[in-house]
Design a protein around this motif. Sequence first.
Motif, mmCIF file in Angstrom:
data_model
loop_
_atom_site.group_PDB
_atom_site.id
_atom_site.type_symbol
_atom_site.label_atom_id
_atom_site.label_comp_id
_atom_site.label_asym_id
_atom_site.label_seq_id
_atom_site.Cartn_x
_atom_site.Cartn_y
_atom_site.Cartn_z
ATOM 1 N N GLY A 1 2.573 20.094 -9.182
ATOM 2 C CA GLY A 1 1.619 21.063 -8.639
ATOM 3 C C GLY A 1 0.416 20.422 -8.000
ATOM 4 O O GLY A 1 -0.250 21.048 -7.151
ATOM 5 N N SER A 2 0.062 19.206 -8.400
ATOM 6 C CA SER A 2 -1.130 18.551 -7.858
ATOM 7 C C SER A 2 -0.837 17.714 -6.624
ATOM 8 O O SER A 2 -1.727 17.086 -6.061
ATOM 9 N N ARG A 3 0.416 17.673 -6.188
ATOM 10 C CA ARG A 3 0.776 16.912 -4.979
ATOM 11 C C ARG A 3 0.585 17.809 -3.771
ATOM 12 O O ARG A 3 1.343 18.746 -3.545
ATOM 13 N N THR A 4 -0.434 17.531 -3.003
ATOM 14 C CA THR A 4 -0.736 18.377 -1.845
ATOM 15 C C THR A 4 0.145 17.977 -0.670
ATOM 16 O O THR A 4 0.614 16.826 -0.586
ATOM 17 N N PRO A 5 0.406 18.877 0.254
ATOM 18 C CA PRO A 5 1.185 18.532 1.451
ATOM 19 C C PRO A 5 0.571 17.393 2.235
ATOM 20 O O PRO A 5 1.291 16.568 2.813
ATOM 21 N N VAL A 6 -0.756 17.332 2.272
ATOM 22 C CA VAL A 6 -1.405 16.254 3.035
ATOM 23 C C VAL A 6 -1.092 14.904 2.400
ATOM 24 O O VAL A 6 -0.799 13.925 3.096
ATOM 25 N N GLN A 7 -1.154 14.846 1.052
ATOM 26 C CA GLN A 7 -0.840 13.591 0.367
ATOM 27 C C GLN A 7 0.608 13.166 0.602
ATOM 28 O O GLN A 7 0.900 11.990 0.859
ATOM 29 N N LEU A 8 1.517 14.133 0.486
ATOM 30 C CA LEU A 8 2.925 13.815 0.725
ATOM 31 C C LEU A 8 3.159 13.355 2.156
ATOM 32 O O LEU A 8 3.905 12.394 2.407
ATOM 33 N N GLU B 1 0.829 -1.205 0.000
ATOM 34 C CA GLU B 1 0.000 0.000 0.000
ATOM 35 C C GLU B 1 0.865 1.258 0.000
ATOM 36 O O GLU B 1 0.575 2.233 -0.705
ATOM 37 N N ALA B 2 1.937 1.250 0.806
ATOM 38 C CA ALA B 2 2.799 2.427 0.881
ATOM 39 C C ALA B 2 3.488 2.677 -0.461
ATOM 40 O O ALA B 2 3.584 3.829 -0.914
ATOM 41 N N ARG B 3 3.962 1.618 -1.102
ATOM 42 C CA ARG B 3 4.618 1.798 -2.392
ATOM 43 C C ARG B 3 3.625 2.267 -3.455
ATOM 44 O O ARG B 3 3.967 3.097 -4.314
ATOM 45 N N ARG B 4 2.412 1.726 -3.396
ATOM 46 C CA ARG B 4 1.408 2.167 -4.359
ATOM 47 C C ARG B 4 1.118 3.656 -4.190
ATOM 48 O O ARG B 4 0.952 4.398 -5.163
ATOM 49 N N ASN B 5 1.070 4.114 -2.923
ATOM 50 C CA ASN B 5 0.815 5.534 -2.665
ATOM 51 C C ASN B 5 1.955 6.388 -3.212
ATOM 52 O O ASN B 5 1.728 7.440 -3.819
ATOM 53 N N VAL B 6 3.205 5.934 -3.017
ATOM 54 C CA VAL B 6 4.360 6.674 -3.534
ATOM 55 C C VAL B 6 4.303 6.749 -5.058
ATOM 56 O O VAL B 6 4.523 7.797 -5.667
ATOM 57 N N ASP B 7 3.993 5.614 -5.696
ATOM 58 C CA ASP B 7 3.942 5.596 -7.160
ATOM 59 C C ASP B 7 2.825 6.483 -7.699
ATOM 60 O O ASP B 7 2.980 7.127 -8.743
ATOM 61 N N GLN B 8 1.693 6.525 -6.987
ATOM 62 C CA GLN B 8 0.597 7.384 -7.438
ATOM 63 C C GLN B 8 0.979 8.856 -7.364
ATOM 64 O O GLN B 8 0.686 9.639 -8.277
ATOM 65 N N LEU B 9 1.650 9.255 -6.281
ATOM 66 C CA LEU B 9 2.064 10.653 -6.161
ATOM 67 C C LEU B 9 3.140 10.993 -7.187
ATOM 68 O O LEU B 9 3.143 12.082 -7.765
ATOM 69 N N ALA B 10 4.070 10.070 -7.427
ATOM 70 C CA ALA B 10 5.132 10.332 -8.399
ATOM 71 C C ALA B 10 4.559 10.459 -9.806
ATOM 72 O O ALA B 10 5.142 11.131 -10.668
ATOM 73 N N ALA B 11 3.415 9.808 -10.051
ATOM 74 C CA ALA B 11 2.804 9.888 -11.381
ATOM 75 C C ALA B 11 2.028 11.179 -11.610
ATOM 76 O O ALA B 11 1.609 11.460 -12.735
#
Length: 572
Positions: A133-140, A119-129
Amino acid sequence: MRLTRLFTLISAILALLVCGVQGRSLWSEWRQYQAAEQGLQALQLVEASMRAAEKLSFERGPSNAVMGDGHPAAAAKQERLRAARNDTNSALRQLQLQLTEYHATPAGQLGALELALREARRNVDQLAAQPPGSRTPVQLHTAVERMYALVPLALDAVTEATRASEQAYPRITRVLVKARLAVELREYAGRLGSTLTVPLATGQALSTAQQQELQFLRGRLEQLRQLIKMANNDADQAVRIKAAVARMDSDYFETGQHIIGEVEHASSTGQHYSMDTAQFAQRYVPTMAPILAVRDALMQEAQHQARAEFQLARHELSWALLNGAAILLVLVVLLMIVRLRVVTPLLRATRAVVRLGNGDYTPPSRISRRQDEIGDMLRALATLRENSLERQRLEQERARLIEELKTRADTDYLTGILNRRAFATAGNLRLRGAREKDESLAVILFDIDHFKSVNDCYGHDAGDQVLIRIAEVVRATLRDGEILARYGGEEFVVMPSYCGLEAARALAERLRVAIEQEPLTLSDGYILRVTASFGVAVAHGPHAALDDLFHSADLALYRAKSQGRNRVETQL
């Protein structure tokens, strides 16, 4: 109760008592040895879990670099992330393998860890994709926190093994605790660096909450640092541990904290950050390596002490085994001495007296040389035997000579088959049986063709070889119950089982063919082929006589020779 049974019973009781005492001692030593061995395995398992936690912590750096880069992330950063993930996967496979060898059930903790890691890797890959500008601080922040949650799961997977190693080796408990503190220190150091991931990725200043988080983490790091440096036992004075702690102070608590301070200063003065997440990781992550060196030094010291105690437990078990074996050996030797010096001689004397009473004069295996009452009795018994042995030997020799003379009287000296006299005796017996059963009795008389020529051309030794080989061929062709004898010179006679003329003729034909087809190799290598002529006669009825039967067969043999030899003729 017989003496042998009494002695066996006493020996068994003594052996059981000694074995019981020694068995209890050996069981205790064996339990300690097993506990030491399992503790050593558990310690190796703990070390594997710390390695897995290290790889999980290290993976956060490349993950933060990819999440803080553009879209798509630089190829070099993506390659570092793939390499870090491969290292993590390899460490987790090794941990699961050791859990299996330790007879643990990895499906609980490691199953949860693998699920959380995916799950953690999937979250990282989704943000990297996503575009930066669309990466919010909360998501990071969420992605970073998910990566943080993995390390406790890896360490909790071997909680039982940690407890087992501490129980097996109480002296290394504090060393293990400090090694765990070093892992925790590395984790908090990584968390301290990851707190800056969101500001560096977004270019925003540190929030009040982030500044408070930094202060809290600094305090926790200093607390862990002091706990590790606290001297609790002699292990803390080991040279490699002191050197590793000094390097940690220099590299991380000076250089690493200075890098954190640079980011904080830029944030408080409103300046642009002089580095992005990848550059920050390249500078900050190497300063945490000495923390792992402290952990490794502590684990090496724990392993060293554990192996020393394991060797001691094995040494004590070996001594216990040797001691038990020595006691049992002494007991066995004492019982053997009693048995050999007292019980066995008495039994031997008893059996000797019984054998003499039964007329058995078999000589003893050895003469006793003991100079006591038992020795005197055994020597007296030996004298009685010797007086009867000579008579017994003479009787056996006479019986052997009689048997040998009987065999020689019935056997042809050259071919080993029956001679004429023995054949006459056997033939009369069979003739009597034929009369009683009202059956026919056949005689096959044959001699070797031109046998005189064989003697004249090749010598009498060659003639003897021909006779011997013919006897072997015929004997191999005959069946059980069919009698073969040498009738005289080169003549042989065969008496089949009860049969008629046609059956006897068929048997004679088989013998003729077998002799004709058999090559006879002489001693000089010359191959000689010979033939034989056969005469067959059959008698039946109460007036049949063996002499008449031989006469008829002889006449038939004469006709076979006069008609060209190598043929079978029957009585007229």
